[in-house]
Design a protein around this motif. Structure first.
Motif, PDB file in Angstrom:
ATOM      1  N   ARG A  18     -27.360  -7.101  38.870  1.00  0.00           N
ATOM      2  CA  ARG A  18     -27.501  -5.841  38.146  1.00  0.00           C
ATOM      3  C   ARG A  18     -28.954  -5.639  37.717  1.00  0.00           C
ATOM      4  O   ARG A  18     -29.625  -6.562  37.294  1.00  0.00           O
ATOM      5  CB  ARG A  18     -26.593  -5.910  36.921  1.00  0.00           C
ATOM      6  N   LEU A  19     -29.416  -4.405  37.836  1.00  0.00           N
ATOM      7  CA  LEU A  19     -30.720  -4.011  37.312  1.00  0.00           C
ATOM      8  C   LEU A  19     -30.457  -3.063  36.152  1.00  0.00           C
ATOM      9  O   LEU A  19     -29.760  -2.053  36.312  1.00  0.00           O
ATOM     10  CB  LEU A  19     -31.548  -3.314  38.399  1.00  0.00           C
TER      11      LEU A  19
ATOM     12  N   ALA B 289     -24.810   3.301  38.822  1.00  0.00           N
ATOM     13  CA  ALA B 289     -24.683   3.474  40.266  1.00  0.00           C
ATOM     14  C   ALA B 289     -24.445   2.126  40.934  1.00  0.00           C
ATOM     15  O   ALA B 289     -25.034   1.124  40.540  1.00  0.00           O
ATOM     16  CB  ALA B 289     -25.949   4.122  40.839  1.00  0.00           C
ATOM     17  N   ASP B 290     -23.596   2.140  41.929  1.00  0.00           N
ATOM     18  CA  ASP B 290     -23.347   0.963  42.743  1.00  0.00           C
ATOM     19  C   ASP B 290     -24.301   1.036  43.925  1.00  0.00           C
ATOM     20  O   ASP B 290     -24.176   1.923  44.779  1.00  0.00           O
ATOM     21  CB  ASP B 290     -21.892   0.952  43.214  1.00  0.00           C
TER      22      ASP B 290
ATOM     23  N   VAL C 273     -27.589   1.585  34.579  1.00  0.00           N
ATOM     24  CA  VAL C 273     -27.122   0.335  35.168  1.00  0.00           C
ATOM     25  C   VAL C 273     -27.023   0.519  36.676  1.00  0.00           C
ATOM     26  O   VAL C 273     -26.293   1.394  37.159  1.00  0.00           O
ATOM     27  CB  VAL C 273     -25.746  -0.064  34.587  1.00  0.00           C
ATOM     28  N   LEU C 274     -27.749  -0.303  37.408  1.00  0.00           N
ATOM     29  CA  LEU C 274     -27.707  -0.289  38.865  1.00  0.00           C
ATOM     30  C   LEU C 274     -27.046  -1.593  39.302  1.00  0.00           C
ATOM     31  O   LEU C 274     -27.618  -2.676  39.157  1.00  0.00           O
ATOM     32  CB  LEU C 274     -29.114  -0.140  39.444  1.00  0.00           C
ATOM     33  N   ASP C 275     -25.816  -1.489  39.783  1.00  0.00           N
ATOM     34  CA  ASP C 275     -25.019  -2.658  40.155  1.00  0.00           C
ATOM     35  C   ASP C 275     -25.213  -3.034  41.617  1.00  0.00           C
ATOM     36  O   ASP C 275     -25.597  -2.205  42.447  1.00  0.00           O
ATOM     37  CB  ASP C 275     -23.528  -2.361  39.923  1.00  0.00           C
TER      38      ASP C 275
ATOM     39  N   ALA D 160     -35.988   5.212  43.268  1.00  0.00           N
ATOM     40  CA  ALA D 160     -35.974   6.483  42.527  1.00  0.00           C
ATOM     41  C   ALA D 160     -35.109   6.385  41.277  1.00  0.00           C
ATOM     42  O   ALA D 160     -35.495   6.860  40.202  1.00  0.00           O
ATOM     43  CB  ALA D 160     -35.482   7.615  43.430  1.00  0.00           C
ATOM     44  N   LEU D 161     -33.951   5.743  41.383  1.00  0.00           N
ATOM     45  CA  LEU D 161     -33.068   5.613  40.232  1.00  0.00           C
ATOM     46  C   LEU D 161     -33.680   4.725  39.152  1.00  0.00           C
ATOM     47  O   LEU D 161     -33.461   4.946  37.962  1.00  0.00           O
ATOM     48  CB  LEU D 161     -31.701   5.084  40.661  1.00  0.00           C
ATOM     49  N   SER D 162     -34.476   3.745  39.553  1.00  0.00           N
ATOM     50  CA  SER D 162     -35.167   2.895  38.574  1.00  0.00           C
ATOM     51  C   SER D 162     -36.145   3.710  37.744  1.00  0.00           C
ATOM     52  O   SER D 162     -36.232   3.543  36.527  1.00  0.00           O
ATOM     53  CB  SER D 162     -35.919   1.765  39.279  1.00  0.00           C
ATOM     54  N   VAL D 163     -36.875   4.592  38.395  1.00  0.00           N
ATOM     55  CA  VAL D 163     -37.839   5.443  37.685  1.00  0.00           C
ATOM     56  C   VAL D 163     -37.100   6.400  36.757  1.00  0.00           C
ATOM     57  O   VAL D 163     -37.460   6.554  35.584  1.00  0.00           O
ATOM     58  CB  VAL D 163     -38.744   6.214  38.668  1.00  0.00           C
TER      59      VAL D 163
END
Length: 189
Positions: free
Chosen positions: A103-104, A45-46, A69-71, A56-59
């Motif tokens: 990025r995470l 996700a960007d 991958v969170l950009d 929420a996306l991290s969890v």
């Protein structure tokens, strides 16, 4: 999922891509999720498009199969809290999350373990970490347990209503009436 006219509607498309089975009820506007325990696929996700969804996306990514991958996460540090730093706390629960520049990376693990964490008095961080706590072995305690009230006052009631076990310990302090005791999130039985 069909596109919904809401700033956070992209979340539905992202979690559908992760394999979460959802159906929309056009009459109520509600989304129903039914499953008997599944492992999600990783996502990409960007965060320029969905900055408020990083917690929420991290969890979700911490518990997915593979690496989420969170950009473009730099500006997410400037929200109600430094949400990138806040979600890196998931490592205390056994998650494998790392930041690399903009990025995470969330490398999925089988299970989390309860921990004492800070919500940074940020409603989205609190709610996301509380949900992570319900997926963890043991108890998770969070600071500033009432941070959710401004944006989602029925959060505890509704999460308990779907089978997640959450509560707020209730000792009121004389100063400004804030609850000093942490929120609790425990795995559902």
């Amino acid at each position: 999922m069909d596109q919904v006219d809401h700033p956070e509607a992209d979340l539905l498309n992202i979690v559908a891509g992760m394999g979460l089975p959802m159906t929309a009820d056009p009459a109520t506007g509600m989304v129903r999720v039914r499953h008997d325990g599944i492992r999600l696929r990783p996502a990409r996700a960007d965060c320029r498009a969905v900055p408020d969804m990083l917690p929420a996306l991290s969890v979700l990514g911490a518990l997915a199969d593979g690496t989420t991958v969170l950009d473009n996460v730099a500006h997410v540090r400037l929200k109600e809290s430094d949400r990138v730093a806040a979600m890196l706390q998931l490592t205390r629960m056994g998650a494998r999350i790392e930041q690399r520049g903009q990025r995470l990376l969330c490398h999925g693990v089988e299970r989390l373990t309860g921990a004492e964490l800070s919500s940074f008095n940020d409603h989205r961080v609190l709610m996301s970490l509380a949900v992570a706590g319900t997926a963890a072995d043991g108890e998770t305690r969070l600071t500033y347990p009432n941070a959710y009230r401004g944006s989602y006052p029925r959060f505890l009631e509704e999460m308990n209503g779907v089978g997640l076990s959450m509560s707020v310990e209730g000792n009121r302090t004389p100063d400004r009436g804030r609850t000093r005791a942490p929120a609790l999130a425990a795995p559902a039985n």
